[in-house]
Design a protein around this motif. Structure first.
Motif, PDB file in Angstrom:
ATOM      1  N   GLU A  33     -21.155  23.035 -23.726  1.00 57.32           N
ATOM      2  CA  GLU A  33     -21.033  22.428 -22.404  1.00 57.32           C
ATOM      3  C   GLU A  33     -20.004  21.300 -22.415  1.00 57.32           C
ATOM      4  N   LYS A  34     -19.513  20.955 -23.580  1.00 54.77           N
ATOM      5  CA  LYS A  34     -18.534  19.879 -23.732  1.00 54.77           C
ATOM      6  C   LYS A  34     -17.091  20.386 -23.593  1.00 54.77           C
ATOM      7  N   GLU A  35     -16.918  21.646 -23.251  1.00 55.70           N
ATOM      8  CA  GLU A  35     -15.589  22.270 -23.193  1.00 55.70           C
ATOM      9  C   GLU A  35     -14.612  21.484 -22.333  1.00 55.70           C
ATOM     10  N   GLU A  36     -15.051  21.047 -21.162  1.00 50.18           N
ATOM     11  CA  GLU A  36     -14.165  20.343 -20.242  1.00 50.18           C
ATOM     12  C   GLU A  36     -13.718  18.997 -20.821  1.00 50.18           C
ATOM     13  N   VAL A  37     -14.646  18.282 -21.440  1.00 51.39           N
ATOM     14  CA  VAL A  37     -14.328  16.991 -22.049  1.00 51.39           C
ATOM     15  C   VAL A  37     -13.360  17.182 -23.210  1.00 51.39           C
ATOM     16  N   VAL A  38     -13.609  18.185 -24.035  1.00 53.80           N
ATOM     17  CA  VAL A  38     -12.744  18.466 -25.183  1.00 53.80           C
ATOM     18  C   VAL A  38     -11.331  18.812 -24.700  1.00 53.80           C
ATOM     19  N   ALA A  39     -11.224  19.641 -23.694  1.00 54.36           N
ATOM     20  CA  ALA A  39      -9.907  20.026 -23.167  1.00 54.36           C
ATOM     21  C   ALA A  39      -9.156  18.803 -22.654  1.00 54.36           C
ATOM     22  N   GLU A  40      -9.856  17.918 -21.974  1.00 56.18           N
ATOM     23  CA  GLU A  40      -9.221  16.704 -21.457  1.00 56.18           C
ATOM     24  C   GLU A  40      -8.758  15.801 -22.599  1.00 56.18           C
ATOM     25  N   LEU A  41      -9.587  15.658 -23.617  1.00 56.86           N
ATOM     26  CA  LEU A  41      -9.224  14.816 -24.752  1.00 56.86           C
ATOM     27  C   LEU A  41      -8.059  15.395 -25.551  1.00 56.86           C
ATOM     28  N   LEU A  42      -7.943  16.713 -25.575  1.00 56.22           N
ATOM     29  CA  LEU A  42      -6.856  17.347 -26.324  1.00 56.22           C
ATOM     30  C   LEU A  42      -5.495  17.230 -25.634  1.00 56.22           C
ATOM     31  N   LEU A  43      -5.477  16.868 -24.361  1.00 57.16           N
ATOM     32  CA  LEU A  43      -4.223  16.839 -23.608  1.00 57.16           C
ATOM     33  C   LEU A  43      -3.125  16.007 -24.283  1.00 57.16           C
ATOM     34  N   PRO A  44      -3.369  14.774 -24.729  1.00 57.84           N
ATOM     35  CA  PRO A  44      -2.276  14.032 -25.377  1.00 57.84           C
ATOM     36  C   PRO A  44      -1.728  14.735 -26.627  1.00 57.84           C
ATOM     37  N   ILE A  45      -2.588  15.371 -27.376  1.00 60.61           N
ATOM     38  CA  ILE A  45      -2.146  16.092 -28.575  1.00 60.61           C
ATOM     39  C   ILE A  45      -1.361  17.335 -28.165  1.00 60.61           C
ATOM     40  N   MET A  46      -1.803  17.990 -27.112  1.00 62.23           N
ATOM     41  CA  MET A  46      -1.078  19.155 -26.600  1.00 62.23           C
ATOM     42  C   MET A  46       0.329  18.757 -26.162  1.00 62.23           C
ATOM     43  N   VAL A  47       0.440  17.625 -25.479  1.00 55.91           N
ATOM     44  CA  VAL A  47       1.753  17.148 -25.032  1.00 55.91           C
ATOM     45  C   VAL A  47       2.641  16.858 -26.240  1.00 55.91           C
ATOM     46  N   ALA A  48       2.097  16.155 -27.225  1.00 53.56           N
ATOM     47  CA  ALA A  48       2.889  15.779 -28.406  1.00 53.56           C
ATOM     48  C   ALA A  48       3.299  16.998 -29.235  1.00 53.56           C
ATOM     49  N   ASP A 100       4.237  19.951 -28.243  1.00 52.61           N
ATOM     50  CA  ASP A 100       5.313  20.721 -27.596  1.00 52.61           C
ATOM     51  C   ASP A 100       5.108  22.229 -27.755  1.00 52.61           C
ATOM     52  N   LEU A 101       3.859  22.648 -27.832  1.00 50.20           N
ATOM     53  CA  LEU A 101       3.547  24.074 -27.951  1.00 50.20           C
ATOM     54  C   LEU A 101       3.194  24.729 -26.617  1.00 50.20           C
ATOM     55  N   PHE A 102       3.005  23.926 -25.588  1.00 52.70           N
ATOM     56  CA  PHE A 102       2.463  24.435 -24.335  1.00 52.70           C
ATOM     57  C   PHE A 102       3.511  24.386 -23.232  1.00 52.70           C
ATOM     58  N   ASP A 103       3.505  25.434 -22.411  1.00 51.76           N
ATOM     59  CA  ASP A 103       4.450  25.466 -21.307  1.00 51.76           C
ATOM     60  C   ASP A 103       3.748  25.542 -19.956  1.00 51.76           C
ATOM     61  N   ASP A 104       2.481  25.106 -19.917  1.00 53.42           N
ATOM     62  CA  ASP A 104       1.819  25.104 -18.612  1.00 53.42           C
ATOM     63  C   ASP A 104       2.334  23.924 -17.785  1.00 53.42           C
ATOM     64  N   GLU A 105       2.120  23.991 -16.500  1.00 57.54           N
ATOM     65  CA  GLU A 105       2.741  23.067 -15.548  1.00 57.54           C
ATOM     66  C   GLU A 105       2.391  21.603 -15.825  1.00 57.54           C
ATOM     67  N   GLU A 106       1.127  21.316 -16.065  1.00 60.99           N
ATOM     68  CA  GLU A 106       0.703  19.926 -16.280  1.00 60.99           C
ATOM     69  C   GLU A 106       1.394  19.316 -17.506  1.00 60.99           C
ATOM     70  N   VAL A 107       1.411  20.046 -18.603  1.00 57.91           N
ATOM     71  CA  VAL A 107       2.037  19.551 -19.828  1.00 57.91           C
ATOM     72  C   VAL A 107       3.545  19.391 -19.629  1.00 57.91           C
ATOM     73  N   MET A 108       4.171  20.337 -18.970  1.00 57.91           N
ATOM     74  CA  MET A 108       5.619  20.268 -18.749  1.00 57.91           C
ATOM     75  C   MET A 108       5.993  19.070 -17.866  1.00 57.91           C
TER      76      MET A 108
END
Length: 102
Positions: free
Chosen positions: A21-36, A38-46
């Motif tokens: 049930e923590k999936e949403e929190v984990v995804a939100e916390l991973l965002l800065p690492i996802m940005v750093a 440079d593996l993701f090309d989804d709109e928010e990260v770009m």
């Protein structure tokens, strides 16, 4: 490079990261690492990556985010009440022993 390796580790064990049930929190916390990473090309990260200021802000958050991820994924809420004044009782016993020695 660290963020890229971290995210590759997440991909290898993705079911463990997102199975609760923590999936949403984990995804939100991973965002800065996802940005750093440079593996993701989804709109928010770009959009974040287009701004040097936002990208640097994400990178600066990584140490805190790693701690938060650990706490979210590895700690359980306390299931038992706090002990009733045991540390004080032990502290008093130690003081009494010290007084007897003197």
């Amino acid at each position: 490079e660290w963020a890229t390796g971290f995210m590759e580790g997440v991909f290898m064990t993705e079911s463990h990261w997102f199975e609760s049930e923590k999936e949403e929190v984990v995804a939100e916390l991973l965002l800065p690492i996802m940005v750093a990473s440079d593996l993701f090309d989804d709109e928010e990260v770009m959009q974040i990556r287009q701004s040097e200021k936002l990208t640097n802000s994400c990178i600066a958050q990584i140490p805190e985010v790693v701690t938060d991820l650990f706490l979210v994924l590895r700690t359980e809420p306390e299931k038992r009440p706090f002990p009733k004044a045991q540390p004080k009782a032990q502290g008093n016993k130690n003081k009494k022993k010290s007084a007897k020695k003197n």
